[in-house]
Scaffold this motif. Structure first.
Motif, PDB file in Angstrom:
ATOM      1  N   TYR A  24      -0.044  -5.884   0.371  1.00  0.00           N
ATOM      2  CA  TYR A  24      -0.097  -4.647  -0.420  1.00  0.00           C
ATOM      3  C   TYR A  24      -0.847  -3.557   0.354  1.00  0.00           C
ATOM      4  O   TYR A  24      -0.357  -2.453   0.530  1.00  0.00           O
ATOM      5  CB  TYR A  24      -0.776  -4.935  -1.761  1.00  0.00           C
ATOM      6  N   GLN A  25      -2.040  -3.894   0.834  1.00  0.00           N
ATOM      7  CA  GLN A  25      -2.858  -2.902   1.528  1.00  0.00           C
ATOM      8  C   GLN A  25      -2.190  -2.408   2.803  1.00  0.00           C
ATOM      9  O   GLN A  25      -2.311  -1.242   3.158  1.00  0.00           O
ATOM     10  CB  GLN A  25      -4.237  -3.472   1.834  1.00  0.00           C
ATOM     11  N   ALA A  26      -1.455  -3.285   3.474  1.00  0.00           N
ATOM     12  CA  ALA A  26      -0.769  -2.896   4.711  1.00  0.00           C
ATOM     13  C   ALA A  26       0.303  -1.828   4.481  1.00  0.00           C
ATOM     14  O   ALA A  26       0.684  -1.116   5.414  1.00  0.00           O
ATOM     15  CB  ALA A  26      -0.146  -4.123   5.368  1.00  0.00           C
ATOM     16  N   LEU A  27       0.774  -1.694   3.254  1.00  0.00           N
ATOM     17  CA  LEU A  27       1.786  -0.685   2.924  1.00  0.00           C
ATOM     18  C   LEU A  27       1.180   0.687   2.644  1.00  0.00           C
ATOM     19  O   LEU A  27       1.902   1.676   2.511  1.00  0.00           O
ATOM     20  CB  LEU A  27       2.583  -1.138   1.695  1.00  0.00           C
ATOM     21  N   LEU A  28      -0.134   0.747   2.533  1.00  0.00           N
ATOM     22  CA  LEU A  28      -0.831   1.978   2.174  1.00  0.00           C
ATOM     23  C   LEU A  28      -1.355   2.707   3.404  1.00  0.00           C
ATOM     24  O   LEU A  28      -1.887   2.083   4.326  1.00  0.00           O
ATOM     25  CB  LEU A  28      -2.010   1.659   1.255  1.00  0.00           C
ATOM     26  N   ALA A  29      -1.253   4.028   3.379  1.00  0.00           N
ATOM     27  CA  ALA A  29      -1.917   4.838   4.400  1.00  0.00           C
ATOM     28  C   ALA A  29      -3.419   4.708   4.196  1.00  0.00           C
ATOM     29  O   ALA A  29      -3.888   4.486   3.068  1.00  0.00           O
ATOM     30  CB  ALA A  29      -1.478   6.298   4.270  1.00  0.00           C
ATOM     31  N   ASP A  30      -4.178   4.833   5.260  1.00  0.00           N
ATOM     32  CA  ASP A  30      -5.634   4.705   5.147  1.00  0.00           C
ATOM     33  C   ASP A  30      -6.220   5.686   4.139  1.00  0.00           C
ATOM     34  O   ASP A  30      -7.172   5.369   3.436  1.00  0.00           O
ATOM     35  CB  ASP A  30      -6.299   4.907   6.509  1.00  0.00           C
ATOM     36  N   ASP A  31      -5.626   6.878   4.049  1.00  0.00           N
ATOM     37  CA  ASP A  31      -6.149   7.913   3.152  1.00  0.00           C
ATOM     38  C   ASP A  31      -5.322   8.056   1.865  1.00  0.00           C
ATOM     39  O   ASP A  31      -5.322   9.112   1.231  1.00  0.00           O
ATOM     40  CB  ASP A  31      -6.234   9.256   3.874  1.00  0.00           C
TER      41      ASP A  31
END
Length: 117
Positions: A24-31
């Motif tokens: 899940y987190q890998a699909l999100l931009a850092d910001d």
């Protein structure tokens, strides 16, 4: 080559259902930012922690329809929980370079906040 927005959101919901928070987190931009009726989050780690907490009561996410307009994806789904009847939910996400940069969710939170006794 970046994945298409529809593909990114399909992976987002699959990771959520599987409670695979690393995926899940890998699909999100850092910001990435999140805005919803139960709170806001800024950054991939904060979004992940919010979803992990929500997942404690989520039993299923049933996607009914996906609308795509360029980098924007609107997903209409039923949020199933252990504390309330299924909750109709709209999730509007923006994808850039294969990662989600903004998530906006809307639903009636009253059944989740004040479950029937």
């Amino acid at each position: 080559m970046a994945k298409a927005p529809r593909t990114v959101l399909a992976a987002y919901f699959e990771a959520w259902r599987a409670k695979d928070f690393d995926a899940y987190q890998a699909l999100l931009a850092d910001d990435v930012t999140f805005d919803g009726p139960l709170g806001q989050a800024a950054g991939a780690k904060e979004c992940r922690l919010g979803l992990e907490a929500m997942s404690e009561i989520v039993t299923d996410v049933v996607v009914e329809h996906v609308f795509v307009d360029g980098p924007d994806v609107l997903t209409w789904f039923q949020l199933h929980t252990s504390v309330a009847p299924p909750c109709p939910t709209a999730n509007w996400s923006h994808v850039e370079d294969g990662r989600i940069t903004h998530i906006r969710a809307t639903f009636d939170p009253r059944p989740l906040v004040h479950p029937a006794d």
